[in-house]
Write an enzyme that holds these catalytic residues in place. Structure first.
Site, PDB file in Angstrom:
ATOM      1  N   ARG A  17      -1.446  -1.703  -1.357  1.00  0.00           N
ATOM      2  CA  ARG A  17      -2.424  -2.157  -2.241  1.00  0.00           C
ATOM      3  C   ARG A  17      -2.099  -2.020  -3.849  1.00  0.00           C
ATOM      4  O   ARG A  17      -2.129  -3.007  -4.807  1.00  0.00           O
ATOM      5  CB  ARG A  17      -3.604  -1.817  -2.008  1.00  0.00           C
ATOM      6  CG  ARG A  17      -4.826  -2.596  -2.884  1.00  0.00           C
ATOM      7  CD  ARG A  17      -6.233  -2.046  -2.543  1.00  0.00           C
ATOM      8  NE  ARG A  17      -6.792  -0.646  -2.843  1.00  0.00           N
ATOM      9  CZ  ARG A  17      -7.356   0.104  -2.177  1.00  0.00           C
ATOM     10  NH1 ARG A  17      -8.323  -0.601  -1.248  1.00  0.00           N
ATOM     11  NH2 ARG A  17      -7.733   1.307  -2.484  1.00  0.00           N
ATOM     12  N   LYS A  68      -7.217  -3.523  -8.062  1.00  0.00           N
ATOM     13  CA  LYS A  68      -7.536  -2.096  -8.719  1.00  0.00           C
ATOM     14  C   LYS A  68      -6.993  -2.151 -10.065  1.00  0.00           C
ATOM     15  O   LYS A  68      -6.355  -1.262 -10.400  1.00  0.00           O
ATOM     16  CB  LYS A  68      -7.327  -0.764  -7.802  1.00  0.00           C
ATOM     17  CG  LYS A  68      -8.599  -0.094  -7.665  1.00  0.00           C
ATOM     18  CD  LYS A  68      -8.332   0.836  -6.481  1.00  0.00           C
ATOM     19  CE  LYS A  68      -9.285   1.890  -6.266  1.00  0.00           C
ATOM     20  NZ  LYS A  68     -10.637   1.533  -5.885  1.00  0.00           N
ATOM     21  N   GLU A 120     -20.108  -6.748  -3.769  1.00  0.00           N
ATOM     22  CA  GLU A 120     -19.877  -5.336  -3.603  1.00  0.00           C
ATOM     23  C   GLU A 120     -20.453  -4.595  -4.716  1.00  0.00           C
ATOM     24  O   GLU A 120     -20.750  -5.184  -5.769  1.00  0.00           O
ATOM     25  CB  GLU A 120     -18.380  -4.897  -3.522  1.00  0.00           C
ATOM     26  CG  GLU A 120     -17.646  -5.155  -4.673  1.00  0.00           C
ATOM     27  CD  GLU A 120     -16.029  -4.737  -4.709  1.00  0.00           C
ATOM     28  OE1 GLU A 120     -15.973  -3.557  -4.017  1.00  0.00           O
ATOM     29  OE2 GLU A 120     -15.183  -5.336  -5.040  1.00  0.00           O
TER      30      GLU A 120
HETATM   31  C1  LIG Z   1     -11.582   1.427  -4.892  1.00  0.00           C
HETATM   32  C2  LIG Z   1     -12.694   0.584  -4.790  1.00  0.00           C
HETATM   33  C3  LIG Z   1     -13.219   0.355  -3.371  1.00  0.00           C
HETATM   34  C4  LIG Z   1     -13.076   1.052  -2.305  1.00  0.00           C
HETATM   35  O1  LIG Z   1     -11.784   0.945  -1.612  1.00  0.00           O
HETATM   36  P1  LIG Z   1     -11.043   2.152  -0.823  1.00  0.00           P
HETATM   37  O2  LIG Z   1      -9.735   1.449  -0.510  1.00  0.00           O
HETATM   38  O3  LIG Z   1     -11.825   2.301   0.597  1.00  0.00           O
HETATM   39  O4  LIG Z   1     -11.174   3.446  -1.461  1.00  0.00           O
HETATM   40  C5  LIG Z   1     -14.337  -0.675  -3.190  1.00  0.00           C
HETATM   41  N1  LIG Z   1     -14.688  -1.420  -4.595  1.00  0.00           N
HETATM   42  C6  LIG Z   1     -14.091  -1.164  -5.696  1.00  0.00           C
HETATM   43  C7  LIG Z   1     -14.335  -2.075  -6.562  1.00  0.00           C
HETATM   44  C8  LIG Z   1     -13.026  -0.385  -5.832  1.00  0.00           C
HETATM   45  O5  LIG Z   1     -12.472  -0.065  -6.883  1.00  0.00           O
END
Ligand SMILES: *Cc1c(COP(=O)(O)O)cnc(C)c1O
Length: 345
Positions: A83, A186, A222
């Site tokens: 990722r 991210k 989300e």
């Molecule tokens: C990091 C993150 C998540 C969770 O991702 P994981 O891989 O499960 O840690 C979900 N939403 C957002 C906006 C994030 O930054």
């Protein structure tokens, strides 16, 4: 084993709880330097470094758990590496190989060995790899130098309540990402922008904002830091992956666990109006783990749901949480090969 630092392991907040140091590598002309170990919490940076002005930065977050056998297990780190590479590509930052990412993570875990929370404490070692534009620049453009750093600190769950208490979410009218955006990266810009909506959520007594998809704002996406999943008619219903949503590794794991538990899974668009039918809700992510949601509100008040007891976690959320935790902590067979054991050095 080295002595651990003196922390209240059972009551750790999700915050920076100190480090012994970090590892750093720099990239110019697509060449990454070997890692250097810095035994400090500080970094020397050019005042005109691009990241400080234009937010060219990406990050990851993953956890290392100590098991009953004292082994340390990273949860699905190669998925974080993949990722990270996708985030880099979207933000036009230089590519970092899976091997380089893994080496940095393992070095940081070992360097911060004293911060590894003991088995059974409910806490874990949180690893934060990140890459940013570090060359001096004035105009908005691609930087000529980038820096990759990994540190690791001890943390408790993201929402202080942990699993035992439910949280409330605030259905915000702010957008986390634009209609054609990079919500699946991210990347720094997607996070700084959520602080206003987080503060708004707090004003309404909620732990986090819940976003919807622009321009119609009818479909749930989300929170600012975790994915979301609901139980509707006994099925786990969670938004299908798109550019509005960060593709959570925890959510992918929850989907697998549901298969094993015999819980049917639907990944699809979820309308706000469907909240009237939910019997459970949970925030899902590395930091959040599984955070049971008891209430959802907007500025006009609480929305009607079928959540029976908004003050305590629902039965399916609990099952999923317990299964995930026992796998992460190395308490049961790692059927899916999710755990990466960090060798003692
Ligand atoms: C990091 C993150 C998540 C969770 O991702 P994981 O891989 O499960 O840690 C979900 N939403 C957002 C906006 C994030 O930054």
């Amino acid at each position: 084993m080295n002595e651990r630092v003196n922390l209240d392991w059972g009551r750790l907040p999700f915050k920076f709880n100190g480090i012994d140091g970090y590892v750093v590598s720099r990239c110019r002309d697509d060449q990454w330097t070997p890692f250097e170990v810095i035994k400090s919490e500080f970094l020397t940076l050019h005042v005109a470094a691009g990241v400080l002005h234009y937010s060219q930065t990406i990050f990851e977050g993953l956890k290392c758990f100590e098991g009953p056998d004292s082994k340390r297990r990273l949860f699905r780190p190669q998925d974080n590496a993949r990722r990270f590479a996708q985030s880099a590509e979207m933000m036009r930052l230089p590519h970092l190989s899976l091997e380089k990412f893994m080496t940095g993570v393992i070095l940081a875990v070992n360097l911060n060995r004293r911060f590894q929370p003991p088995y059974g404490s409910g806490a874990s070692l949180y690893i934060r790899p990140f890459e940013f534009a570090s060359a001096a620049q004035l105009g908005v453009n691609r930087s000529t130098e980038h820096t990759f750093i990994v540190y690791a600190t001890a943390v408790g769950p993201y929402f202080q309540e942990g699993f035992n208490k439910t949280i409330a979410l605030y259905l915000t009218d702010w957008d986390r990402v634009p209609e054609k955006g990079m919500g699946n990266a991210k990347a720094g810009p997607n996070y700084g922008i959520t602080i206003a909506s987080q503060e708004e959520a707090k004003v309404f007594g909620c732990a986090a904002p819940l976003f919807t998809q622009p321009p119609a704002h009818r479909i749930i996406t989300e929170t600012h830091a975790s994915n979301i999943a609901f139980i509707i008619d006994g099925k786990l219903v969670t938004p299908k992956q798109n550019s509005f949503i960060l593709n959570s590794i925890t959510r992918q794991s929850v989907i697998k666990i549901c298969e094993e538990l015999g819980i049917e899974v639907e990944q699809r668009d979820i309308e706000i109006s469907e909240l009237a039918n939910i019997t459970e809700a949970m925030g899902v992510g590395t930091g959040a783990i599984i955070s049971p949601v008891g209430r959802i509100r907007d500025r006009n008040g609480f929305l009607k749901t079928k959540i029976e007891n908004p003050d305590s976690p629902g039965p399916l959320s609990r099952k999923i949480y317990e299964k995930l935790l026992t796998i992460q902590q190395g308490e049961e067979e790692d059927r899916y090969h999710w755990n990466y054991i960090v060798e003692e050095i």
